[in-house]
Design an enzyme around this catalytic site. Structure first.
Site, mmCIF file in Angstrom:
data_model
loop_
_atom_site.group_PDB
_atom_site.id
_atom_site.type_symbol
_atom_site.label_atom_id
_atom_site.label_comp_id
_atom_site.label_asym_id
_atom_site.label_seq_id
_atom_site.Cartn_x
_atom_site.Cartn_y
_atom_site.Cartn_z
ATOM 1 N N ASP A 80 0.854 -1.184 0.000
ATOM 2 C CA ASP A 80 0.000 0.000 0.000
ATOM 3 C C ASP A 80 0.889 1.234 0.000
ATOM 4 O O ASP A 80 2.030 1.189 0.472
ATOM 5 C CB ASP A 80 -0.922 0.024 1.227
ATOM 6 C CG ASP A 80 -2.127 0.943 1.021
ATOM 7 O OD1 ASP A 80 -3.238 0.419 0.850
ATOM 8 O OD2 ASP A 80 -1.949 2.180 1.006
ATOM 9 N N ASP A 96 4.107 3.575 -3.757
ATOM 10 C CA ASP A 96 3.114 3.880 -4.786
ATOM 11 C C ASP A 96 3.147 2.799 -5.861
ATOM 12 O O ASP A 96 4.122 2.688 -6.609
ATOM 13 C CB ASP A 96 3.430 5.257 -5.379
ATOM 14 C CG ASP A 96 2.375 5.741 -6.360
ATOM 15 O OD1 ASP A 96 1.527 4.924 -6.788
ATOM 16 O OD2 ASP A 96 2.402 6.934 -6.716
ATOM 17 N N ASP A 121 -7.957 -4.101 -3.195
ATOM 18 C CA ASP A 121 -8.989 -3.185 -2.709
ATOM 19 C C ASP A 121 -8.554 -1.742 -2.972
ATOM 20 O O ASP A 121 -9.003 -0.816 -2.302
ATOM 21 C CB ASP A 121 -9.231 -3.414 -1.209
ATOM 22 C CG ASP A 121 -10.596 -2.923 -0.749
ATOM 23 O OD1 ASP A 121 -11.531 -2.915 -1.578
ATOM 24 O OD2 ASP A 121 -10.727 -2.543 0.430
ATOM 25 N N LYS A 161 -11.477 -4.599 -6.621
ATOM 26 C CA LYS A 161 -12.506 -3.565 -6.518
ATOM 27 C C LYS A 161 -12.570 -2.793 -7.833
ATOM 28 O O LYS A 161 -11.544 -2.381 -8.372
ATOM 29 C CB LYS A 161 -12.188 -2.595 -5.384
ATOM 30 C CG LYS A 161 -13.188 -1.443 -5.275
ATOM 31 C CD LYS A 161 -12.706 -0.366 -4.318
ATOM 32 C CE LYS A 161 -12.813 -0.837 -2.891
ATOM 33 N NZ LYS A 161 -12.442 0.239 -1.926
#
Length: 216
Positions: A80, A96, A121, A161
């Site tokens: 993340d 990133d 997600d 997602k």
């Protein structure tokens, strides 16, 4: 500075949310854990001993669920842009994901291991402007699919997602070329007003059987 009415309403909704209360009670870091748990209950995508990559992992709700389900013989690599408190036996890479250097760190962590499942997600910071938000969201989706194409074993699965809008139909078509079965999921723990859905692609065919999705 006084809180705005919108901010006050969001806080009230957040703390009144039954899934927020459940997460606090059950020891999960976020209500998002229940989205994955609901998908797991229906589709059984996570099994003991699996190797899994978790993208957009912070604060760690999905990683908590996944780590418990794969057990001590499994392996979980999480990433993340935000910090994430450590979870036992989880390899965390902060950075990133749109930068090649972070992709390379993830690939290095995977090594020669074939991955059973990639879950994502990830979502961009939303501005409320569809013309801005959708390209950003689809860019992250494309990058996640690119990674999945590089690391998944034949027969592996991909959960991501997505937000339906400009670019989604093409993305959906690309995924159908790469996987045997593609389904949409909208967990009950996903807020009603949210446009998010989860695309579950099962049975990776391998890049040789379809056009490769290039990293932008």
């Amino acid at each position: 500075m006084a809180r705005s009415k919108t901010s006050h309403n969001w806080l009230k909704e957040h703390f009144d949310d039954k899934y927020v209360k459940m997460a606090q009670k059950d020891g999960y870091r976020s209500r998002a854990s229940y989205k994955l748990l609901e998908i797991q209950e229906k589709d059984k995508i996570i099994r003991p001993g699996m190797t899994v990559i978790d993208l957009g992992a912070a604060p760690g709700g999905w990683s908590q669920v996944t780590s418990r389900l794969i057990g001590g013989q499994g392996r979980l690599i999480a990433s993340d842009i935000l910090e994430m408190d450590s979870i036992p036996d989880v390899t965390f890479i902060q950075g990133d994901f749109t930068e090649d250097a972070i992709l390379e760190q993830i690939l290095e962590a995977v090594g020669n291991t074939q991955v059973d499942l990639v879950i994502s997600d990830m979502a961009p910071n939303m501005s409320g402007l569809s013309a801005v938000d959708m390209p950003r969201a689809m860019f992250l989706c494309e990058l996640a699919l690119d990674l999945a194409g590089r690391v998944l074993r034949p027969g592996g699965d991909f959960l991501i997602k997505v937000f339906q809008g400009e670019g989604f139909d093409i993305y959906h078509k690309d995924i159908r070329k790469l996987f045997d079965k593609v389904q949409m999921r909208k967990p009950s723990s996903s807020r009603d007003r949210s446009r998010e859905q989860y695309l579950l692609a099962r049975g990776f065919r391998g890049i040789d059987g379809a056009a490769s999705i290039e990293r932008f």
